[in-house]
Design a protein around this motif. Structure first.
Motif, mmCIF file in Angstrom:
data_model
loop_
_atom_site.group_PDB
_atom_site.id
_atom_site.type_symbol
_atom_site.label_atom_id
_atom_site.label_comp_id
_atom_site.label_asym_id
_atom_site.label_seq_id
_atom_site.Cartn_x
_atom_site.Cartn_y
_atom_site.Cartn_z
ATOM 1 N N GLU A 92 23.691 6.940 -9.952
ATOM 2 C CA GLU A 92 23.283 6.047 -8.868
ATOM 3 C C GLU A 92 22.206 6.695 -7.999
ATOM 4 N N LEU A 93 22.366 8.003 -7.810
ATOM 5 C CA LEU A 93 21.398 8.729 -6.977
ATOM 6 C C LEU A 93 20.003 8.657 -7.593
ATOM 7 N N ILE A 94 19.942 8.924 -8.903
ATOM 8 C CA ILE A 94 18.648 8.901 -9.585
ATOM 9 C C ILE A 94 18.055 7.495 -9.559
ATOM 10 N N PHE A 95 18.940 6.505 -9.752
ATOM 11 C CA PHE A 95 18.479 5.106 -9.731
ATOM 12 C C PHE A 95 17.867 4.774 -8.366
ATOM 13 N N THR A 96 18.580 5.146 -7.305
ATOM 14 C CA THR A 96 18.065 4.889 -5.952
ATOM 15 C C THR A 96 16.759 5.629 -5.720
ATOM 16 N N ALA A 97 16.697 6.861 -6.194
ATOM 17 C CA ALA A 97 15.486 7.657 -5.989
ATOM 18 C C ALA A 97 14.283 6.983 -6.649
ATOM 19 N N ILE A 98 14.499 6.417 -7.837
ATOM 20 C CA ILE A 98 13.390 5.740 -8.520
ATOM 21 C C ILE A 98 13.022 4.458 -7.778
ATOM 22 N N LEU A 99 14.041 3.714 -7.332
ATOM 23 C CA LEU A 99 13.789 2.446 -6.640
ATOM 24 C C LEU A 99 13.010 2.631 -5.346
ATOM 25 N N ALA A 100 13.207 3.778 -4.699
ATOM 26 C CA ALA A 100 12.557 4.003 -3.404
ATOM 27 C C ALA A 100 11.044 3.943 -3.531
ATOM 28 N N GLY A 101 10.535 4.153 -4.754
ATOM 29 C CA GLY A 101 9.087 4.093 -4.940
ATOM 30 C C GLY A 101 8.540 2.674 -4.949
ATOM 31 N N LEU A 102 9.428 1.697 -4.806
ATOM 32 C CA LEU A 102 9.083 0.293 -5.027
ATOM 33 C C LEU A 102 7.999 -0.245 -4.110
ATOM 34 N N MET A 103 8.036 0.162 -2.851
ATOM 35 C CA MET A 103 7.183 -0.508 -1.882
ATOM 36 C C MET A 103 5.925 0.301 -1.539
ATOM 37 N N LEU A 104 5.715 1.430 -2.218
ATOM 38 C CA LEU A 104 4.606 2.280 -1.817
ATOM 39 C C LEU A 104 3.281 1.786 -2.376
ATOM 40 N N PRO A 105 2.323 1.473 -1.523
ATOM 41 C CA PRO A 105 1.006 1.050 -1.984
ATOM 42 C C PRO A 105 0.163 2.261 -2.410
ATOM 43 N N ALA A 106 -0.595 2.101 -3.509
ATOM 44 C CA ALA A 106 -1.364 3.216 -4.060
ATOM 45 C C ALA A 106 -2.340 3.788 -3.036
ATOM 46 N N VAL A 107 -2.891 2.916 -2.175
ATOM 47 C CA VAL A 107 -3.878 3.397 -1.212
ATOM 48 C C VAL A 107 -3.264 4.495 -0.332
ATOM 49 N N ALA A 108 -1.986 4.346 0.003
ATOM 50 C CA ALA A 108 -1.342 5.311 0.888
ATOM 51 C C ALA A 108 -1.121 6.656 0.197
ATOM 52 N N LEU A 109 -1.379 6.715 -1.115
ATOM 53 C CA LEU A 109 -1.228 7.986 -1.823
ATOM 54 C C LEU A 109 -2.581 8.547 -2.256
ATOM 55 N N VAL A 110 -3.650 8.031 -1.675
ATOM 56 C CA VAL A 110 -4.966 8.409 -2.195
ATOM 57 C C VAL A 110 -5.278 9.887 -1.948
ATOM 58 N N VAL A 111 -4.814 10.439 -0.833
ATOM 59 C CA VAL A 111 -5.101 11.855 -0.557
ATOM 60 C C VAL A 111 -4.419 12.769 -1.586
ATOM 61 N N PRO A 112 -3.100 12.646 -1.785
ATOM 62 C CA PRO A 112 -2.488 13.484 -2.829
ATOM 63 C C PRO A 112 -3.021 13.201 -4.225
ATOM 64 N N LEU A 113 -3.277 11.923 -4.542
ATOM 65 C CA LEU A 113 -3.812 11.616 -5.874
ATOM 66 C C LEU A 113 -5.153 12.309 -6.073
ATOM 67 N N PHE A 114 -5.955 12.289 -5.034
ATOM 68 C CA PHE A 114 -7.263 12.925 -5.116
ATOM 69 C C PHE A 114 -7.107 14.414 -5.409
ATOM 70 N N THR A 115 -6.166 15.051 -4.716
ATOM 71 C CA THR A 115 -5.935 16.478 -4.947
ATOM 72 C C THR A 115 -5.427 16.743 -6.366
ATOM 73 N N ILE A 116 -4.470 15.911 -6.820
ATOM 74 C CA ILE A 116 -3.935 16.100 -8.182
ATOM 75 C C ILE A 116 -5.073 15.972 -9.194
ATOM 76 N N VAL A 117 -5.853 14.909 -9.047
ATOM 77 C CA VAL A 117 -6.930 14.646 -10.007
ATOM 78 C C VAL A 117 -7.957 15.781 -9.990
ATOM 79 N N LYS A 118 -8.256 16.268 -8.780
ATOM 80 C CA LYS A 118 -9.232 17.358 -8.664
ATOM 81 C C LYS A 118 -8.692 18.636 -9.308
ATOM 82 N N THR A 119 -7.417 18.957 -8.986
ATOM 83 C CA THR A 119 -6.819 20.187 -9.506
ATOM 84 C C THR A 119 -6.738 20.170 -11.022
ATOM 85 N N LEU A 120 -6.359 19.023 -11.590
ATOM 86 C CA LEU A 120 -6.201 18.953 -13.043
ATOM 87 C C LEU A 120 -7.520 18.629 -13.741
ATOM 88 N N GLY A 121 -8.597 18.484 -12.971
ATOM 89 C CA GLY A 121 -9.894 18.170 -13.576
ATOM 90 C C GLY A 121 -9.904 16.827 -14.283
#
Lengths: 263, 308
Positions: A92-121
């Motif tokens: 149940e814990l894992i299920f809830t943890a996955i569900l919590a990602g439901l409402m997150l808009p991609a724009v709000a993750l642009v800073v970390p995504l940018f870093t991940i993409v830059k780091t991994l080339g």
């Protein structure tokens, strides 16, 4: 309105329905009409297909969509099966943890995504779009699939296991064939979202050879100025596959788009 | 004989126990891809945002200055941020109300004796499947001063209502709301249509025989029974408004001036175009909190409503 319709009420309904549908119909007709203007339909469409990187945009979109659909499908089926049918600690814990990602808009993750993409080339790499897209889609598809798989009778799975099937065998031979309705929803949902995605390619795919169809309007406007009819010809070409897909599989599209809202 | 019996009943039980243990391991194995993506991107992303939001960073400098809650204090005093919130609220209120009203009206009318219902239905739903990028590009053209929308208005004798639409800071936000309504009404229509088919036809007919007019039937019988659908549409509508990016970015780019700036476009400009990465991360955290609070509040209300 709910009694047996008279001739008068029939006419009233028909007129009302027609008037109400016009604001939706007219813009669709305008898109097509404008694409025929200027140099004419043949010239416009030929120019888009032959004199621009339109086809490479389509290929890139297809690669991203197919990659996303494949990754979403595989991770969703495995996770949906584990969460719906297998017994383990912290389910149940894992299920809830996955569900919590439901409402997150991609724009709000642009800073970390940018870093991940830059780091991994991964700039100008399909993965820079496929991976975040998949992560964004998974909570919804796993929720739907887990609920569906949960409803499959245990007896069917037990019978397969007694016949010597491994748990993976039970997944491929029992769960997946029985889950076809929800799989169709998952695939339509993932395909539509990746084909129509605009934000992630905007940030991470900037070289012309990597761009996707949703970037066509911006690309055309900057390259060809205001050759509006040609831009609209490109719009028609980019919408056509989705409209044809919708008209051929209406039920799956309607269910796919609303499944998340109904659950 | 008895021993044989014991072993035959014992063997499946032991086998099942063994299988359970192996299943536990396979279960974790099956969850790896999903968890890697969700945890690796979403959870890592939120934590990383939190950390970066305490920095004054351009995204490149190797040793950014720690500013503690500085970025958040700046947000609290940032008129563009508050402007964006009010734009989202206005945009959300308009689109949700109109999409629900028109969607319900369409579902009710198409539920009646309409010839070619399938075609009408498809026309209303097609915009939902189109890329917002395509719809936006088309509407940027339609909404020009010499565009199709103004042509229609003058053809209808409503020339007085012609506008510069997206070029007028007082009107642009409403124009964006109209585009959103065009694109998404099909969504509420389909949900209402599905819900209507669940309502007992006899309820509707009873009301009719009792002499209740159509409008009263709809108001007192249909609308209350569609309550779960109303709530679903409000929930998805609120989150949808918060997430809206494509149509704003492509039609007005947040302008004229800042008149249609949304939180999403502001985050994009700050983080990607202006290299204010710390500030962008803080704005992102505020946006995540807003999404979270709105979702929790609404699902809570939804549950309360169900219990009543």
């Amino acid at each position: 309105m709910f009694t047996r319709p008279t001739w008068r009420s029939r006419t009233l309904y028909q007129v009302l329905a027609t008037v109400l549908v016009l604001p939706f119909l007219l813009p669709l007709l305008w898109i097509v009409a404008i694409s025929f203007e200027g140099a004419g339909a043949v010239v416009n469409y030929t120019a888009v297909v032959t004199q621009t990187p339109f086809l490479s945009f389509v290929v890139n979109s297809l690669i991203i969509s197919i990659g996303t659909v494949g990754l979403v499908f595989a991770s969703t089926m495995l996770a949906g099966y584990a969460l719906g049918k297998l017994h383990f600690h912290g389910r149940e814990l894992i299920f809830t943890a996955i569900l919590a990602g439901l409402m997150l808009p991609a724009v709000a993750l642009v800073v970390p995504l940018f870093t991940i993409v830059k780091t991994l080339g991964l700039f100008n790499n399909y993965l820079a779009v496929i991976l975040p897209l998949t992560a964004g889609l998974l909570p919804m598809t796993i929720l739907l699939t887990r609920n569906f798989v949960k409803g499959i009778p245990d007896e069917l799975l037990d019978a397969a296991r007694i016949d010597g099937a491994t748990s993976f065998g039970a997944l491929t031979r029992i769960v997946i064939p029985l889950s076809r309705p929800i799989i169709a929803v998952v695939i339509v949902w993932a395909f539509l979202n990746s084909w129509n995605e605009f934000f992630l390619p905007l940030v991470f795919l900037q070289s012309t050879s990597m761009q996707v169809i949703t970037q066509i309007p911006t690309y055309f406007t900057s390259t060809y100025g205001s050759d509006v009819p040609k831009i609209f010809a490109a719009l028609v070409l980019m919408c056509l596959p989705i409209v044809i897909g919708y008209l051929s599989f209406q039920k799956f599209f309607e269910r796919g788009l609303t499944a998340g809202a109904i659950k | 004989m008895s021993q044989q019996l014991a072993s035959t009943t014992g063997a499946p039980a032991a086998a099942r126990r063994h299988r359970r243990r192996r299943d536990r391991l396979t279960a974790y194995l099956y969850l790896i891809p999903a968890l890697m993506l969700v945890v690796g991107i979403v959870y890592f992303g939120v934590l990383y945002n939190l950390w970066v939001s305490t920095l004054d960073w351009n995204g490149i400098s190797p040793n950014p200055a720690a500013v503690g809650p500085g970025n958040y204090l700046k947000i609290a005093r940032d008129p563009i941020f508050w402007g964006a919130l009010s734009h989202i609220a206005i945009f959300g209120a308009i689109t949700i109300v109109v999409q629900m009203a028109v969607g319900l009206l369409l579902a009710l009318v198409f539920n009646g004796p309409v010839v070619g219902r399938a075609v009408y239905k498809a026309i209303v739903f097609i915009p939902v499947v189109l890329a917002p990028a395509a719809v936006s590009t088309a509407f940027r053209q339609f909404l020009r001063p010499d565009g199709q929308v103004n042509d229609v208005l003058s053809a209808l004798g409503l020339g007085a209502f012609q506008q510069a639409w997206v070029a007028d800071p007082d009107v642009a936000l409403y124009a964006l709301a109209a585009v959103n309504i065009f694109q998404w009404t099909g969504f509420s229509f389909i949900l209402y249509q599905a819900a209507l088919s669940q309502i007992e036809q006899s309820h509707l007919e009873a009301a009719q025989i009792d002499g209740a007019g159509t409008w009263r039937t709809v108001r007192h019988i249909v609308v209350p029974q569609l309550r779960p659908t109303h709530l679903t549409l409000i929930l998805t509508g609120v989150i949808g408004s918060l997430k809206t990016f494509d149509i704003v970015y492509l039609i007005t780019g947040g302008g004229p001036g800042r008149s249609t700036e949304f939180l999403t476009t502001y985050i994009y400009k700050q983080s990607i175009l202006q290299f204010h990465v710390g500030y962008g991360a803080a704005l992102s955290i505020v946006m995540l909190l807003l999404a979270l609070v709105l979702t929790v509040v609404q699902t809570h209300l939804y549950k309360l409503d169900r219990e009543v």
